[in-house]
Design a protein around this motif. Sequence first.
Motif, PDB file in Angstrom:
ATOM      1  N   ASP A  45       0.889  -1.157   0.000  1.00 34.60           N
ATOM      2  CA  ASP A  45       0.000   0.000   0.000  1.00 34.60           C
ATOM      3  C   ASP A  45       0.930   1.210   0.000  1.00 34.60           C
ATOM      4  O   ASP A  45       1.597   1.488   1.000  1.00 34.60           O
ATOM      5  CB  ASP A  45      -0.883  -0.016   1.250  1.00 34.60           C
TER       6      ASP A  45
ATOM      7  N   ASP B 121      -4.303  -2.941  -4.040  1.00 33.41           N
ATOM      8  CA  ASP B 121      -5.441  -2.710  -3.144  1.00 33.41           C
ATOM      9  C   ASP B 121      -5.195  -3.570  -1.911  1.00 33.41           C
ATOM     10  O   ASP B 121      -5.184  -4.796  -1.995  1.00 33.41           O
ATOM     11  CB  ASP B 121      -6.736  -3.112  -3.858  1.00 33.41           C
ATOM     12  N   TRP B 122      -4.998  -2.937  -0.761  1.00 28.64           N
ATOM     13  CA  TRP B 122      -4.609  -3.672   0.440  1.00 28.64           C
ATOM     14  C   TRP B 122      -5.639  -4.713   0.849  1.00 28.64           C
ATOM     15  O   TRP B 122      -5.297  -5.749   1.416  1.00 28.64           O
ATOM     16  CB  TRP B 122      -4.341  -2.708   1.591  1.00 28.64           C
ATOM     17  N   SER B 123      -6.896  -4.472   0.569  1.00 25.83           N
ATOM     18  CA  SER B 123      -7.940  -5.442   0.933  1.00 25.83           C
ATOM     19  C   SER B 123      -7.857  -6.709   0.078  1.00 25.83           C
ATOM     20  O   SER B 123      -8.458  -7.725   0.419  1.00 25.83           O
ATOM     21  CB  SER B 123      -9.330  -4.816   0.796  1.00 25.83           C
TER      22      SER B 123
ATOM     23  N   GLN C  78      -8.537   1.422   8.494  1.00 23.82           N
ATOM     24  CA  GLN C  78      -8.341   0.953   7.128  1.00 23.82           C
ATOM     25  C   GLN C  78      -8.973  -0.425   6.965  1.00 23.82           C
ATOM     26  O   GLN C  78      -8.745  -1.325   7.774  1.00 23.82           O
ATOM     27  CB  GLN C  78      -6.855   0.889   6.763  1.00 23.82           C
ATOM     28  N   THR C  79      -9.759  -0.579   5.918  1.00 27.19           N
ATOM     29  CA  THR C  79     -10.413  -1.853   5.645  1.00 27.19           C
ATOM     30  C   THR C  79      -9.377  -2.963   5.465  1.00 27.19           C
ATOM     31  O   THR C  79      -8.372  -2.787   4.789  1.00 27.19           O
ATOM     32  CB  THR C  79     -11.265  -1.741   4.376  1.00 27.19           C
TER      33      THR C  79
ATOM     34  N   SER D 138      -7.247  -4.100   7.479  1.00 24.34           N
ATOM     35  CA  SER D 138      -5.983  -3.892   8.187  1.00 24.34           C
ATOM     36  C   SER D 138      -5.980  -4.713   9.462  1.00 24.34           C
ATOM     37  O   SER D 138      -7.010  -5.238   9.905  1.00 24.34           O
ATOM     38  CB  SER D 138      -5.795  -2.413   8.523  1.00 24.34           C
TER      39      SER D 138
ATOM     40  N   ASP E 219      -8.307  -3.177  11.911  1.00 22.63           N
ATOM     41  CA  ASP E 219      -9.700  -3.519  11.635  1.00 22.63           C
ATOM     42  C   ASP E 219     -10.034  -4.884  12.217  1.00 22.63           C
ATOM     43  O   ASP E 219     -11.099  -5.092  12.807  1.00 22.63           O
ATOM     44  CB  ASP E 219      -9.931  -3.507  10.126  1.00 22.63           C
TER      45      ASP E 219
ATOM     46  N   TYR F 180     -11.765   2.799   5.419  1.00 21.55           N
ATOM     47  CA  TYR F 180     -11.121   3.536   4.334  1.00 21.55           C
ATOM     48  C   TYR F 180     -10.161   2.602   3.608  1.00 21.55           C
ATOM     49  O   TYR F 180      -9.582   1.711   4.216  1.00 21.55           O
ATOM     50  CB  TYR F 180     -10.343   4.736   4.881  1.00 21.55           C
ATOM     51  N   ASP F 181      -9.971   2.847   2.305  1.00 22.12           N
ATOM     52  CA  ASP F 181      -9.032   1.999   1.575  1.00 22.12           C
ATOM     53  C   ASP F 181      -7.584   2.387   1.855  1.00 22.12           C
ATOM     54  O   ASP F 181      -6.676   1.555   1.739  1.00 22.12           O
ATOM     55  CB  ASP F 181      -9.327   2.006   0.072  1.00 22.12           C
ATOM     56  N   THR F 182      -7.343   3.649   2.255  1.00 23.08           N
ATOM     57  CA  THR F 182      -6.000   4.089   2.631  1.00 23.08           C
ATOM     58  C   THR F 182      -6.087   4.998   3.856  1.00 23.08           C
ATOM     59  O   THR F 182      -7.093   5.672   4.078  1.00 23.08           O
ATOM     60  CB  THR F 182      -5.305   4.859   1.492  1.00 23.08           C
TER      61      THR F 182
ATOM     62  N   LYS G 263      -6.592   8.982   3.428  1.00 18.07           N
ATOM     63  CA  LYS G 263      -7.980   9.440   3.311  1.00 18.07           C
ATOM     64  C   LYS G 263      -8.636   9.513   4.679  1.00 18.07           C
ATOM     65  O   LYS G 263      -9.425  10.425   4.958  1.00 18.07           O
ATOM     66  CB  LYS G 263      -8.763   8.501   2.390  1.00 18.07           C
TER      67      LYS G 263
END
Length: 284
Positions: free
Chosen positions: A63, A103-105, A168-169, A171, A174, A196-198, A201
């Motif tokens: 990421d 995309d980290w997810s 972060q989603t 993570s 999370d 959040y994706d990052t 944000k």
Amino acid sequence: MVSMKKKIIVNSLVGLLFLGVVVWAIIGLNNGAKRTAQSEQQTTQNDEWARIKKAKQITIGLDDTFVPMGFRDKNGQIVGFDVDLANAVFKTMGIKVKWQPIDWSMKETELNTGNIDAIWNGYTVTSAREKQVAFSKPYHQATQVLVTLKKNNINRFSDMKDKVLGDQTASSGDEGFNKYPKVLKQYVKGQQVVGYDTFDKAFNDLNAGRIDGLLIDEDYARYYVAHQPNPKDYTVTVGAFPIDQTAVGFRKSDKQLRQAVDNTLATFKKDGRLQQIEKKWFAN
């Protein structure tokens, strides 16, 4: 009457021909899907170390907003603690790292389908992740902390009662939020988190007042706050989340690759190179 019969026969033949084309297309698509699935399965079952050594290149997913582990500097270059460490580790093997933002997810999917060869970006060891990847030996540790604006007077986790939390989603924070509900989840509004994706944000929303707190990796939190124009505007609160172990994620089949990295990390720890890189990025 004969003409009508001919029309019926012709229409029937056309219909059968059309049906045959449809069936053929469906079979072709299914076979293509099977070949793709078999190819992906083969990728996850092969040890890729020989290929990587021959190519003298390895693709690592990250990421690229995750400071200070791996992120883009003002010139757009990917830098960070894990970037320096991975580059140094593979340099000793004559291998160049190709850094691939992902995309980290979807990180485990990217790894196991062969789009990347490793996940090296503040990647925390968890039981859920161990089912999907093989971890190197841990080389760093940190915990999850709560970042808030000092003006909101949030100094302990319980001060988040009925307030909005972000993270972060997908993570480790999370995962910990749900795994240890009595640590922080029980306090926040609706016992839910805004994903959040990052993290950049998420920090934007924190600064704008759209969320009241941010659950985040300690390294990211302290680095981000230290590099703000007014670091004193923020409060970093440590709670009862456990200490996280950071490691590199590999495909389970890549035993030789994992062993090569483990051996080199052990050497770096013994001769002080690991500590030198840590000092560069975590001294602030």
